[in-house]
Scaffold this active site. Sequence first.
Site, PDB file in Angstrom:
ATOM      1  N   ASP A  46       0.847  -1.201   0.000  1.00 43.93           N
ATOM      2  CA  ASP A  46       0.000   0.000   0.000  1.00 43.93           C
ATOM      3  C   ASP A  46       0.875   1.241   0.000  1.00 43.93           C
ATOM      4  O   ASP A  46       1.877   1.322   0.728  1.00 43.93           O
ATOM      5  CB  ASP A  46      -0.896   0.024   1.238  1.00 43.93           C
ATOM      6  CG  ASP A  46      -1.701   1.312   1.318  1.00 43.93           C
ATOM      7  OD1 ASP A  46      -2.652   1.457   0.538  1.00 43.93           O
ATOM      8  OD2 ASP A  46      -1.351   2.182   2.145  1.00 43.93           O
ATOM      9  N   TYR A  51       2.834  10.316   0.465  1.00 42.74           N
ATOM     10  CA  TYR A  51       4.027   9.832   1.157  1.00 42.74           C
ATOM     11  C   TYR A  51       5.295  10.344   0.480  1.00 42.74           C
ATOM     12  O   TYR A  51       5.826   9.735  -0.438  1.00 42.74           O
ATOM     13  CB  TYR A  51       4.040   8.308   1.214  1.00 42.74           C
ATOM     14  CG  TYR A  51       2.828   7.689   1.879  1.00 42.74           C
ATOM     15  CD1 TYR A  51       2.068   8.385   2.813  1.00 42.74           C
ATOM     16  CD2 TYR A  51       2.441   6.386   1.573  1.00 42.74           C
ATOM     17  CE1 TYR A  51       0.965   7.825   3.413  1.00 42.74           C
ATOM     18  CE2 TYR A  51       1.335   5.807   2.175  1.00 42.74           C
ATOM     19  CZ  TYR A  51       0.594   6.535   3.090  1.00 42.74           C
ATOM     20  OH  TYR A  51      -0.504   5.953   3.683  1.00 42.74           O
ATOM     21  N   LYS A  77      -3.646   5.838  -3.298  1.00 40.87           N
ATOM     22  CA  LYS A  77      -4.699   6.728  -2.811  1.00 40.87           C
ATOM     23  C   LYS A  77      -4.886   7.929  -3.729  1.00 40.87           C
ATOM     24  O   LYS A  77      -4.006   8.254  -4.522  1.00 40.87           O
ATOM     25  CB  LYS A  77      -4.366   7.169  -1.380  1.00 40.87           C
ATOM     26  CG  LYS A  77      -4.154   5.970  -0.452  1.00 40.87           C
ATOM     27  CD  LYS A  77      -3.800   6.375   0.950  1.00 40.87           C
ATOM     28  CE  LYS A  77      -3.515   5.139   1.793  1.00 40.87           C
ATOM     29  NZ  LYS A  77      -2.214   4.521   1.459  1.00 40.87           N
TER      30      LYS A  77
END
Length: 338
Positions: A46, A51, A77
């Site tokens: 994931d 990030y 995401k």
Amino acid sequence: MSITSLLPGALGFGTAPLGNMFRAIPDEEAAATVEAAGDQGIRYFDTAPFYGAGLSELRLGEVLARHPREDFVLSTKVGRVILDETEDPAARDLGEKGGLFEHGRPNKMVNDYSADATLRSVEDSLKRLRTDRLDIVWVHDVAQDFYGDEWLAAYESARTGAFRVLQKLREEGVIKAWGLGVNRVEPLELTLDLDEPKPDAFLLAGRYTLLDHDRALQRLLPSAAEQGVDVVVGGPYSSGILAGGTHFEYQQAPAHIVEKVERIKAVARRHGVGIKAAALQFSLAHPATAAAIPGATRPSRIAEDVAALGESIPAGFWAELRAQRLMAQDAPVPVTAA
């Protein structure tokens, strides 16, 4: 659909640390950690544009590109678009998570949950990850910790934008599943009450851990189980404090949390239990949870996670935690030897 049939196992790898969370990680160390996860049998990864402003996706994609795409499950995401223009990473407004990725890339990040931004985000992630498809897409951080009193406005933008786009992509077979990835239970409870669109699963970080689980137990997890919406547990070690670190909620742990952890560790020592094993297995014991995805920045941590998952924990350990009110009385625990 339930994502249990999609996920290859109960243990995945959360790659937020690969975005230089808390510290600057050498590229070689990041790559070795991803390879170690694969060597240990982990097949679910994931990540997110957030990030490190795309750094985690770039690092993960570089390693996974060396392996057959059918060998792993991949989620990322939407909600933030990464631009070519730059900014000071340390000066970003990240709500309660200020400074979290100050060592990440300097590319500017724009919060945007609209339909167009969602499609662009997916396309950009595919390029950074060097892949032709995503398995699961999470709508990222539509919650109080990032937006404060304005979180409902962010949520509504996502409901009318990202939610509908992702449901359409799932119906068209472009992705296999979608849901929300947040650090608070309220957006997930709100989503379960919607008639449409309907997510497949949730990624809930830090809210179903040995340290913090009371609120999720009250309504969210029972409702999710009833509706067949699986929950992936992010941050099962509560940002590291349950794995020998010093962070809780992405900041230095306050004194009352440190004191509670020390009490849990004392019980663990009496029963010969590893604290990581207790934390990881607790998060997975609820019927609604489908997987846990601890993060790591060193290859050795991956082996520790795998060992923690397989460790036998005596029933007396959980009984003492309940007796000392260190966990909820009604929280499910693993079925283990007496």
